[in-house]
Design an enzyme around this catalytic site. Sequence first.
Site, PDB file in Angstrom:
ATOM      1  N   GLU A  38      48.539  15.752  27.580  1.00  0.00           N
ATOM      2  CA  GLU A  38      49.819  16.106  26.974  1.00  0.00           C
ATOM      3  C   GLU A  38      50.005  17.600  27.191  1.00  0.00           C
ATOM      4  O   GLU A  38      49.245  18.421  26.661  1.00  0.00           O
ATOM      5  CB  GLU A  38      49.861  15.799  25.476  1.00  0.00           C
ATOM      6  CG  GLU A  38      51.266  16.000  24.924  1.00  0.00           C
ATOM      7  CD  GLU A  38      51.309  16.458  23.493  1.00  0.00           C
ATOM      8  OE1 GLU A  38      52.161  17.330  23.189  1.00  0.00           O
ATOM      9  OE2 GLU A  38      50.505  15.981  22.683  1.00  0.00           O
ATOM     10  N   CYS A  49      54.740  21.765  21.004  1.00  0.00           N
ATOM     11  CA  CYS A  49      55.159  21.395  22.355  1.00  0.00           C
ATOM     12  C   CYS A  49      56.451  20.588  22.366  1.00  0.00           C
ATOM     13  O   CYS A  49      57.200  20.631  23.341  1.00  0.00           O
ATOM     14  CB  CYS A  49      54.044  20.614  23.052  1.00  0.00           C
ATOM     15  SG  CYS A  49      53.409  19.231  22.081  1.00  0.00           S
TER      16      CYS A  49
END
Length: 485
Positions: free
Chosen positions: A253, A287
């Site tokens: 990720e 994020c």
Amino acid sequence: MNQYQKLNQSYINGKWIDGAEDTVIELHNPYNMDVLANVKIASLEQVNEAFNGSKEAQKDWGKNAALRKKVMTNAIKYFKDHKDDIMEILTLESGSTAIKANLEFDLTAGVMEEALTLVDHIGKFEEKTSIIPDKMNENYRLPKGVISSIAPFNFPLYLSMRTIAPALALGNAVVHKADLQCGLVSGSAIAKAFEEAGIPSGVFQSLLTTPDVTGDAMFNHEAANLVSFTGSTSVGRRIGKVAGEQLKDVSLELGGNAPFCVMSDADIDKAVDAAVFGKYLHQGQICMMTNRFIVHKDVYDEFTEKFVARSKEVKHGDPRDPDVIVGPLINEEQMEKSLTHIQKAKDAGYDMLLEGEQIGNILTPTVIGNIDNDSDLLKTEMFSPIALIVKGSSDEDIIAKANDTQFGLSSAIFSKDEDKAREYALELNFGMTHINDQPVNDEPTAMFGGMGQSGIGRFGSPYIIDEFTEGKWISVQKRAREFPF
């Protein structure tokens, strides 16, 4: 003193030990720079010891579903029994506000409880009828083996446990390296929970060390069967390259550049409510955090006026204050990057709708408007409370601008027309799109992951099963088969 400040050691093969390197690193509170702990960092030799120990320990762990259930159940209880201390160390070490610390704790407990439901997927099989007479096919899921887990600083507890909990439940051993800035909550607190839960020696390892020491060892050690990493795209590329040469699996990720699309028919008041949360939670250091607001020209003025007014009301300060929304950035380097971004916006002549102020390691909310879509600012992950606003000429233009990025993690659309919004959502090149909500969402049973340069693989149950296990086909010929020769 918080109890986890005393756990300033690595946890290797069932023992708490000082790192063998001579280097001692101070862990600081990012709000006031108080020293929380001193850590002697683990050596490359200790990293290798951890992997070798996990390779051996995993064999029995992967075969003992009853023990896995017991340990996971005990670990969940440990976390709930020690919630106050865990929340406090989240605040002290990562600058988490009360809202963020509560959210992170709840996400962590949720992913652990969901992981408990995965234990029985190992060793059981699904029968499938064969096209060959008198044959039965059995499809098994087996543990991947040893999983290398590398976590970031921003949601240090949850983004660690999101890998660790399902990996352990599915019969794997885990060698975990926290971001040392948050090594107490991301490494030591987790290790203590599993130690108290009765995990066998070697099944879970926590390494307090730095990339300068480990080099590529966390992702090229022969015992590592899969590398699970959350962090920057640049590091993810390096992991993918090294692991790919050894044909190791990876779950990555990586960076994000989330668009928040405000369509022509959006409910502006509700969009602003979501926008404030989706920009300023944890100082923007997420994020999935909104990086670009792309607003239809017909509602641009109304949105910006209301968003700026709300941004001025966001309280900043000591994250221990339960009313504070914006606390400190993680370190001085991140502050310098943020101030550089603001100066670039000024130099380019963009609208400084609200200029933030540096107060120690806190940056107050900053709103910059009418940014050109080809600006380098819009290609950069802010990771700070800096809101970038772009004007769209039409709803279709908004979607086109949203897709104008190499990243594809999370996104959001505000529109009163849910059917049309769903059509647009399917056009967005992002792994996740949230209609009439902001882009920071994660759930234990949702399919979580990115497209493009934002990552490989999917978290969430049951999708994580495919990531963290090996498939095996066994066939059984019930009656002698006739062969053509």
